[in-house]
Scaffold this motif. Structure first.
Motif, mmCIF file in Angstrom:
data_model
loop_
_atom_site.group_PDB
_atom_site.id
_atom_site.type_symbol
_atom_site.label_atom_id
_atom_site.label_comp_id
_atom_site.label_asym_id
_atom_site.label_seq_id
_atom_site.Cartn_x
_atom_site.Cartn_y
_atom_site.Cartn_z
ATOM 1 N N THR A 24 24.616 -6.336 2.047
ATOM 2 C CA THR A 24 23.991 -6.173 3.363
ATOM 3 C C THR A 24 22.651 -6.890 3.466
ATOM 4 N N GLY A 25 22.261 -7.552 2.393
ATOM 5 C CA GLY A 25 20.982 -8.242 2.408
ATOM 6 C C GLY A 25 19.803 -7.308 2.597
ATOM 7 N N LYS A 26 19.898 -6.111 2.002
ATOM 8 C CA LYS A 26 18.818 -5.118 2.137
ATOM 9 C C LYS A 26 17.709 -5.440 1.149
ATOM 10 N N LYS A 27 16.508 -5.678 1.693
ATOM 11 C CA LYS A 27 15.380 -6.096 0.865
ATOM 12 C C LYS A 27 14.173 -5.209 1.160
ATOM 13 N N LEU A 28 13.524 -4.749 0.114
ATOM 14 C CA LEU A 28 12.298 -3.966 0.252
ATOM 15 C C LEU A 28 11.123 -4.814 -0.204
ATOM 16 N N LEU A 29 10.086 -4.873 0.634
ATOM 17 C CA LEU A 29 8.884 -5.599 0.263
ATOM 18 C C LEU A 29 7.986 -4.707 -0.578
ATOM 19 N N TYR A 30 7.433 -5.289 -1.642
ATOM 20 C CA TYR A 30 6.502 -4.550 -2.484
ATOM 21 C C TYR A 30 5.258 -5.396 -2.720
ATOM 22 N N TYR A 31 4.173 -4.712 -3.036
ATOM 23 C CA TYR A 31 2.943 -5.413 -3.352
ATOM 24 C C TYR A 31 2.274 -4.642 -4.476
ATOM 25 N N LEU A 32 2.186 -5.292 -5.605
ATOM 26 C CA LEU A 32 1.640 -4.700 -6.820
ATOM 27 C C LEU A 32 0.188 -5.124 -6.970
ATOM 28 N N VAL A 33 -0.693 -4.150 -7.107
ATOM 29 C CA VAL A 33 -2.099 -4.418 -7.405
ATOM 30 C C VAL A 33 -2.331 -3.989 -8.847
ATOM 31 N N LEU A 34 -2.635 -4.958 -9.703
ATOM 32 C CA LEU A 34 -2.841 -4.639 -11.109
ATOM 33 C C LEU A 34 -4.149 -3.893 -11.317
ATOM 34 N N SER A 35 -4.139 -3.005 -12.293
ATOM 35 C CA SER A 35 -5.323 -2.237 -12.626
ATOM 36 C C SER A 35 -6.473 -3.146 -13.024
ATOM 37 N N GLU A 36 -7.675 -2.751 -12.610
ATOM 38 C CA GLU A 36 -8.876 -3.471 -13.004
ATOM 39 C C GLU A 36 -9.315 -3.080 -14.409
ATOM 40 N N GLY A 37 -8.637 -2.103 -14.994
ATOM 41 C CA GLY A 37 -8.926 -1.707 -16.363
ATOM 42 C C GLY A 37 -8.041 -2.455 -17.338
ATOM 43 N N ASN A 38 -7.023 -1.761 -17.848
ATOM 44 C CA ASN A 38 -6.081 -2.347 -18.797
ATOM 45 C C ASN A 38 -4.672 -2.205 -18.234
ATOM 46 N N PRO A 39 -4.170 -3.213 -17.512
ATOM 47 C CA PRO A 39 -2.862 -3.075 -16.853
ATOM 48 C C PRO A 39 -1.710 -2.819 -17.811
ATOM 49 N N SER A 40 -1.864 -3.216 -19.062
ATOM 50 C CA SER A 40 -0.765 -3.014 -20.003
ATOM 51 C C SER A 40 -0.646 -1.566 -20.456
ATOM 52 N N LYS A 41 -1.690 -0.751 -20.206
ATOM 53 C CA LYS A 41 -1.667 0.645 -20.642
ATOM 54 C C LYS A 41 -1.963 1.645 -19.526
ATOM 55 N N ASP A 42 -2.700 1.235 -18.522
ATOM 56 C CA ASP A 42 -3.077 2.160 -17.455
ATOM 57 C C ASP A 42 -1.852 2.624 -16.668
ATOM 58 N N PRO A 43 -1.946 3.780 -16.019
ATOM 59 C CA PRO A 43 -0.804 4.276 -15.234
ATOM 60 C C PRO A 43 -0.395 3.305 -14.133
ATOM 61 N N LEU A 44 0.884 3.347 -13.800
ATOM 62 C CA LEU A 44 1.442 2.624 -12.658
ATOM 63 C C LEU A 44 1.839 3.671 -11.630
ATOM 64 N N VAL A 45 1.322 3.533 -10.391
ATOM 65 C CA VAL A 45 1.575 4.513 -9.337
ATOM 66 C C VAL A 45 2.291 3.832 -8.183
ATOM 67 N N LEU A 46 3.460 4.345 -7.805
ATOM 68 C CA LEU A 46 4.181 3.853 -6.645
ATOM 69 C C LEU A 46 3.723 4.638 -5.429
ATOM 70 N N TRP A 47 3.272 3.923 -4.374
ATOM 71 C CA TRP A 47 2.740 4.577 -3.180
ATOM 72 C C TRP A 47 3.672 4.371 -1.986
ATOM 73 N N LEU A 48 3.881 5.460 -1.236
ATOM 74 C CA LEU A 48 4.712 5.440 -0.035
ATOM 75 C C LEU A 48 3.973 6.098 1.123
ATOM 76 N N ASN A 49 3.901 5.411 2.259
ATOM 77 C CA ASN A 49 3.456 6.069 3.479
ATOM 78 C C ASN A 49 4.647 6.724 4.161
ATOM 79 N N GLY A 50 4.371 7.549 5.145
ATOM 80 C CA GLY A 50 5.425 8.382 5.713
ATOM 81 C C GLY A 50 5.948 7.913 7.046
ATOM 82 N N GLY A 51 5.800 8.753 8.051
ATOM 83 C CA GLY A 51 6.306 8.452 9.387
ATOM 84 C C GLY A 51 7.248 9.550 9.893
#
Length: 467
Positions: free
Chosen positions: A44-71
């Motif tokens: 169906t050609g379903k595509k989700l856009l994402y935008y990753l902002v890397l941590s300003e600390g240590n991206p290889s170890k710092d937490p990764l948080v997925l954020w969703l707005n509502g509606g």
């Protein structure tokens, strides 16, 4: 920063100084931002856009948080532009804003993965428009498919602590997605994700405890200093009494800048001290009015169709509506090319909250999802701006208490910058309820410093009341 991701990020998004929307602090942070679309259904050609902002600390170890707005139907660019993204957007006399570093960006302590979900929202889309008919359960499985495919593309993040977060109707998105991820972990789905917990801000949860107007009454009475309404008064009368208020922050008019105090509706007689409580440290008044990222005020969360904001416009005036900065920026074709979003003739115009989707609430109460997740050991933070009348803290306080867990940490203040920033209560099974004093519906928009404080402490596994 993992070398492979560094290479891909620098290729994917290196906004040059010639890109509309000038950048006044160099391009260093831009090499930590990666935006693209991910296909989750080839047919169906379903595509989700994402935008990753890397941590300003240590991206290889710092937490990764997925954020969703509502509606439902609202883009997570709302969180990126107006709340806790890496930039503050300054309005200019030109159509496009200037970008400044956000000193309270959540990327200070974590990498943040913003996702426009479901398809049809923001800059996510499908070739087959039947995909725009969706609901809680389909959105959760689609988002889980996205998460699995994303980690396949970026396996360097598999060992990072992973959290899921969101606000408003994402009070449904977050626990349903977290439940799908947890089920996948239990059944051995690959890749194995290092899920640690989740966060919900001013979130829709349970129709009996959250959607009833009764939970709005104490705020309308106590905070707006209206005349007392007898208990037998009809709820329609209550609506009439509070309709002049900003439902996203009971103490504020629809503005953030100081000049707004003079524009306050004279029918709303609030002491100046109350207006000061609603102040914000946001350095730039990027949103002259605030659009409702909330689930619609009178659309109680029950089984069946959940109307989007645009669907309600003909019958319900949406208060405090303005998304000018984000709309101008994200509908500029040069900007869309730079952030790897598809042009308008493919993905359509960007709208903060769309009516392109037809959304069904079909997951029922979220309490069973919260119970399942917390009993499995996942940490949960339920936070709430205490001046929100759309999804009031009283409802969130009620449902967390109704979980029936023993109180682990009694109600106490928590401190930010040497001041009481709100109150918190901890329950067994890693469930924490938190209020943010003076914040409205979108907590980090109102109280960015305090939001970064509690966010940092929660991710680090610290007690939030510890300074």
């Amino acid at each position: 920063m993992p070398s492979s991701l560094s290479f891909r990020a620098s290729l994917a998004l290196s906004l040059p100084s010639t890109t509309p929307g000038s950048w006044n602090s160099g391009n260093g942070i831009l090499r930590r931002v990666l935006m693209s679309v991910l296909t989750i259904n080839e047919d169906t050609g379903k595509k989700l856009l994402y935008y990753l902002v890397l941590s300003e600390g240590n991206p290889s170890k710092d937490p990764l948080v997925l954020w969703l707005n509502g509606g439902p139907g609202c883009s997570s660019f709302d969180g990126f532009v107006y709340e806790h993204g890496p930039f503050d957007f300054e309005k200019t006399k030109q159509r496009l804003p200037k970008l400044h570093l956000n000193p309270y960006s959540w990327s200070k302590v974590s990498s943040v993965l913003y996702v426009d979900s479901p398809a049809g929202v923001g800059l996510s889309y499908a070739n087959d428009i039947s995909e725009y008919v969706t609901g809680d359960l389909k959105t959760a499985t689609d988002s889980h498919d996205f998460v699995l495919k994303w980690f396949e593309l970026y396996p360097e993040f598999l060992s990072n602590p992973f959290f899921i977060a969101g606000e408003s109707y994402a009070g449904v998105y977050v626990p349903t997605l977290a439940n799908e991820v947890a089920k996948g972990i239990d059944t051995g789905v690959k890749p194995v994700i290092n899920l640690k917990g989740y966060m919900v801000g001013n979130g829709v949860t349970d129709k009996a405890l959250m959607a009833m107007h009764l939970f709005r009454l104490p705020m309308g009475w106590a905070l707006s200093q209206m005349n007392c309404i007898r208990r037998r008064t009809k709820l329609q009368e209550v609506d009439r009494q509070v309709k002049g208020l900003n439902i996203y922050d009971i103490l504020e008019p629809c503005y953030h800048d100081s000049a707004a105090k003079d524009a306050t509706d004279n029918k709303i007689r609030l002491p100046s001290s109350f207006l000061e409580l609603g102040g914000t440290e946001r350095p730039l008044p990027v949103r002259t009015r605030m659009f409702g990222r909330a689930w619609p005020l009178r659309a109680n969360v029950r089984e069946g169709i959940v109307p989007t904001w645009p669907e309600l416009l003909s019958s319900l005036t949406v208060p405090c509506t303005d998304d000018e900065v984000a709309t101008e920026w994200l509908n500029n074709e040069a900007v869309r090319e730079a952030i790897n979003a598809k042009p308008k003739n493919v993905a359509g115009d960007w709208e903060l909250c769309t009516d392109r989707i037809k959304f069904h609430h079909d997951a029922g109460s979220m309490m069973k999802y919260h119970r399942n997740l917390t009993l499995k050991g996942y940490r949960a933070l339920i936070f709430s701006g205490d001046h929100d009348m759309c999804v009031p803290f009283t409802g969130s306080e009620a449902w967390t208490r109704a979980m029936g867990y023993k109180i682990f940490d009694k109600w106490r203040p928590w401190i930010s910058n040497g001041e009481v920033a709100g109150y918190t209560q901890g329950y067994e099974n890693n469930l924490t309820f938190l209020t943010i004093k003076g914040a409205g519906h979108t907590v980090s928009e109102y109280k960015p410093k305090e939001a970064l404080n509690f966010y940092s402490r929660f991710l680090a596994g610290k007690a939030i009341f510890n300074n």
